[in-house]
Design an enzyme around this catalytic site. Structure first.
Site, PDB file in Angstrom:
ATOM      1  N   ASP A   7      10.128 -39.078   9.354  1.00 51.03           N
ATOM      2  CA  ASP A   7      11.029 -38.057   9.917  1.00 51.03           C
ATOM      3  C   ASP A   7      10.245 -37.323  11.006  1.00 51.03           C
ATOM      4  O   ASP A   7       9.027 -37.479  11.138  1.00 51.03           O
ATOM      5  CB  ASP A   7      11.465 -37.067   8.821  1.00 51.03           C
ATOM      6  CG  ASP A   7      12.408 -35.986   9.335  1.00 51.03           C
ATOM      7  OD1 ASP A   7      13.303 -36.291  10.133  1.00 51.03           O
ATOM      8  OD2 ASP A   7      12.242 -34.803   8.952  1.00 51.03           O
ATOM      9  N   SER A   8      10.955 -36.480  11.748  1.00 47.58           N
ATOM     10  CA  SER A   8      10.243 -35.654  12.723  1.00 47.58           C
ATOM     11  C   SER A   8       9.447 -34.543  12.032  1.00 47.58           C
ATOM     12  O   SER A   8       8.473 -34.054  12.582  1.00 47.58           O
ATOM     13  CB  SER A   8      11.247 -35.037  13.697  1.00 47.58           C
ATOM     14  OG  SER A   8      12.224 -34.320  12.962  1.00 47.58           O
ATOM     15  N   TYR A  39      13.311 -33.436  17.291  1.00 46.25           N
ATOM     16  CA  TYR A  39      13.906 -34.622  17.887  1.00 46.25           C
ATOM     17  C   TYR A  39      15.316 -34.319  18.409  1.00 46.25           C
ATOM     18  O   TYR A  39      15.762 -34.908  19.386  1.00 46.25           O
ATOM     19  CB  TYR A  39      14.016 -35.741  16.839  1.00 46.25           C
ATOM     20  CG  TYR A  39      12.802 -36.633  16.702  1.00 46.25           C
ATOM     21  CD1 TYR A  39      11.564 -36.274  17.216  1.00 46.25           C
ATOM     22  CD2 TYR A  39      12.916 -37.846  16.043  1.00 46.25           C
ATOM     23  CE1 TYR A  39      10.464 -37.111  17.069  1.00 46.25           C
ATOM     24  CE2 TYR A  39      11.831 -38.693  15.898  1.00 46.25           C
ATOM     25  CZ  TYR A  39      10.609 -38.326  16.408  1.00 46.25           C
ATOM     26  OH  TYR A  39       9.537 -39.165  16.265  1.00 46.25           O
ATOM     27  N   GLY A  40      15.997 -33.428  17.698  1.00 44.40           N
ATOM     28  CA  GLY A  40      17.411 -33.158  18.001  1.00 44.40           C
ATOM     29  C   GLY A  40      17.670 -32.647  19.398  1.00 44.40           C
ATOM     30  O   GLY A  40      18.792 -32.673  19.891  1.00 44.40           O
ATOM     31  N   CYS A  71      15.706 -39.564   8.878  1.00 41.85           N
ATOM     32  CA  CYS A  71      16.038 -38.643   9.963  1.00 41.85           C
ATOM     33  C   CYS A  71      17.306 -39.175  10.616  1.00 41.85           C
ATOM     34  O   CYS A  71      17.346 -40.336  11.050  1.00 41.85           O
ATOM     35  CB  CYS A  71      14.896 -38.610  10.973  1.00 41.85           C
ATOM     36  SG  CYS A  71      15.262 -37.635  12.448  1.00 41.85           S
ATOM     37  N   THR A  73      18.734 -38.135  13.413  1.00 39.01           N
ATOM     38  CA  THR A  73      18.588 -38.216  14.862  1.00 39.01           C
ATOM     39  C   THR A  73      17.854 -39.503  15.255  1.00 39.01           C
ATOM     40  O   THR A  73      18.266 -40.208  16.179  1.00 39.01           O
ATOM     41  CB  THR A  73      17.815 -36.972  15.355  1.00 39.01           C
ATOM     42  OG1 THR A  73      18.409 -35.809  14.753  1.00 39.01           O
ATOM     43  CG2 THR A  73      17.864 -36.833  16.847  1.00 39.01           C
ATOM     44  N   GLU A 153      11.638 -24.917  10.192  1.00 37.19           N
ATOM     45  CA  GLU A 153      10.235 -25.236  10.481  1.00 37.19           C
ATOM     46  C   GLU A 153       9.393 -23.968  10.658  1.00 37.19           C
ATOM     47  O   GLU A 153       8.178 -24.020  10.602  1.00 37.19           O
ATOM     48  CB  GLU A 153      10.136 -26.097  11.753  1.00 37.19           C
ATOM     49  CG  GLU A 153      10.718 -27.495  11.608  1.00 37.19           C
ATOM     50  CD  GLU A 153       9.776 -28.502  10.912  1.00 37.19           C
ATOM     51  OE1 GLU A 153       8.569 -28.249  10.827  1.00 37.19           O
ATOM     52  OE2 GLU A 153      10.295 -29.541  10.451  1.00 37.19           O
ATOM     53  N   CYS A 181      21.571 -33.794   8.617  1.00 39.51           N
ATOM     54  CA  CYS A 181      20.193 -33.632   9.091  1.00 39.51           C
ATOM     55  C   CYS A 181      19.358 -33.452   7.835  1.00 39.51           C
ATOM     56  O   CYS A 181      19.716 -32.661   6.954  1.00 39.51           O
ATOM     57  CB  CYS A 181      20.078 -32.410   9.996  1.00 39.51           C
ATOM     58  SG  CYS A 181      18.374 -32.007  10.438  1.00 39.51           S
ATOM     59  N   THR A 182      18.253 -34.197   7.763  1.00 37.21           N
ATOM     60  CA  THR A 182      17.476 -34.169   6.515  1.00 37.21           C
ATOM     61  C   THR A 182      16.760 -32.834   6.278  1.00 37.21           C
ATOM     62  O   THR A 182      16.241 -32.598   5.195  1.00 37.21           O
ATOM     63  CB  THR A 182      16.451 -35.320   6.498  1.00 37.21           C
ATOM     64  OG1 THR A 182      15.701 -35.279   7.710  1.00 37.21           O
ATOM     65  CG2 THR A 182      17.147 -36.651   6.356  1.00 37.21           C
ATOM     66  N   HIS A 183      16.729 -31.974   7.275  1.00 36.70           N
ATOM     67  CA  HIS A 183      16.168 -30.639   7.052  1.00 36.70           C
ATOM     68  C   HIS A 183      17.111 -29.734   6.236  1.00 36.70           C
ATOM     69  O   HIS A 183      16.668 -28.801   5.585  1.00 36.70           O
ATOM     70  CB  HIS A 183      15.931 -29.932   8.387  1.00 36.70           C
ATOM     71  CG  HIS A 183      14.679 -30.343   9.092  1.00 36.70           C
ATOM     72  ND1 HIS A 183      14.472 -31.602   9.576  1.00 36.70           N
ATOM     73  CD2 HIS A 183      13.560 -29.629   9.422  1.00 36.70           C
ATOM     74  CE1 HIS A 183      13.283 -31.661  10.176  1.00 36.70           C
ATOM     75  NE2 HIS A 183      12.719 -30.471  10.096  1.00 36.70           N
TER      76      HIS A 183
HETATM   77  N1  DGL Z   1      15.568 -34.043  10.349  1.00 38.83           N
HETATM   78  C1  DGL Z   1      16.111 -34.618  11.526  1.00 38.83           C
HETATM   79  C2  DGL Z   1      17.486 -35.221  11.292  1.00 38.83           C
HETATM   80  O1  DGL Z   1      17.800 -35.617  10.177  1.00 38.83           O
HETATM   81  C3  DGL Z   1      16.164 -33.734  12.749  1.00 38.83           C
HETATM   82  C4  DGL Z   1      15.090 -32.751  12.983  1.00 38.83           C
HETATM   83  C5  DGL Z   1      14.718 -32.593  14.443  1.00 38.83           C
HETATM   84  O2  DGL Z   1      15.534 -32.138  15.263  1.00 38.83           O
HETATM   85  O3  DGL Z   1      13.587 -32.952  14.722  1.00 38.83           O
HETATM   86  O4  DGL Z   1      18.255 -35.346  12.217  1.00 38.83           O
END
Ligand code: DGL
Length: 261
Positions: A7-8, A39-40, A71, A73, A153, A181-183
């Site tokens: 993931d990012s 990443y988004g 992730c 994204t 984050e 989004c996994t966050h």
């Molecule tokens: N966790 C990532 C996802 O599932 C995105 C996080 C990011 O923007 O880096 O899309």
């Protein structure tokens, strides 16, 4: 050989925690491309390049036979090309899995679905495209929620209620809401409190079951996985705040190794 979870950033740690709790016998390597987070907000070309480099490292240096792109994204920007072009050319007997289709499979049955995700995920319309293939008469209303990843984050929890209430307002009529989004599982409880009558699909709750199912259908991959219950953590950049959050999530001192990729 190991399972790689990519993931990012922190989202992959949430997926790693959920997967290792359900399947603790295998050997895992987590890689967070934190140097390029979020990443988004980035262009697809860069997300593809980073994802491909990170998967290459997981396979070449860490001997992963299976990598899960935990992730949304990165799945959207890179999975298809990696599966169809890069993997057959470099590691034809290994596998890379994404997270979008397994998530949508859990929404089957709902007609009116909501999605929250990064700007890149929502702009791609990939959830809509894939949904049409699985259940053509359902529709998705998507809202980009770009403030959530930086909030998560950077320990911004105290602002989460106000921001989420605003983001979720246009989605108050959906039957099922995908946290795309996994966050976002960090805010599961809060989202369920704000949307008490909505079925919430949270990827930390579904990914372990999907992996169990995948491994039972693919014994040729499962039989190559070593079983020493080891877990290693790597990031391309780290801060004390990140390490603190990882320690809190795993309820122990997590050794986070920094690498350059
Ligand atoms: N966790 C990532 C996802 O599932 C995105 C996080 C990011 O923007 O880096 O899309």
């Amino acid at each position: 050989m190991k399972i790689g979870i990519f993931d990012s950033g922190l989202g992959g740690l949430l997926m790693m925690r959920a997967i290792t709790a359900a399947l603790d016998q295998y050997d895992y390597v987590y890689l967070g491309d934190t140097a390029y987070l979020p990443y988004g907000a980035r262009l697809n070309e860069l997300i593809y390049e980073r994802t491909q480099k990170c998967i290459d490292w997981l396979m070449r240096e860490q001997n992963c036979v299976l990598v899960i792109i935990a992730c949304n994204t990165a799945t959207i920007a890179a999975l298809r090309q990696i599966q169809q072009e890069w993997l057959p050319a470099h590691f034809p007997d290994r596998r890379v899995l994404g997270i979008v289709v397994p998530t949508l499979e859990c929404a089957v049955g709902a007609k009116n679905i909501g999605l929250i995700g990064t700007t890149a995920t929502v702009a791609s319309k990939v959830y809509e495209e894939e949904l049409r293939k699985i259940t053509p008469n359902a529709k998705i209303k998507s809202v980009a929620t770009p403030l959530l990843v930086p909030l998560i984050e950077n320990n911004g929890d105290k602002y989460a209620r106000a921001i989420l209430s605003d983001y979720l307002a246009p989605l108050d009529d959906v039957e099922t809401l995908i946290l795309g989004c996994t966050h976002y599982p960090i805010y599961n409880d809060l989202i369920r409190e704000l949307m008490p009558h909505t079925n919430i699909i949270s990827q930390d709750e579904i990914l372990p079951l999907k992996l169990i199912n995948y491994l039972s259908r693919h014994p040729e991959i499962e039989c190559r996985l070593t079983q020493n219950s080891s877990q290693a953590f790597y990031v391309t950049d780290s801060t004390q705040g990140y390490i603190n959050t990882a320690n809190k999530l795993f309820d122990k001192n997590v050794i986070i190794n920094k690498i350059i990729i």
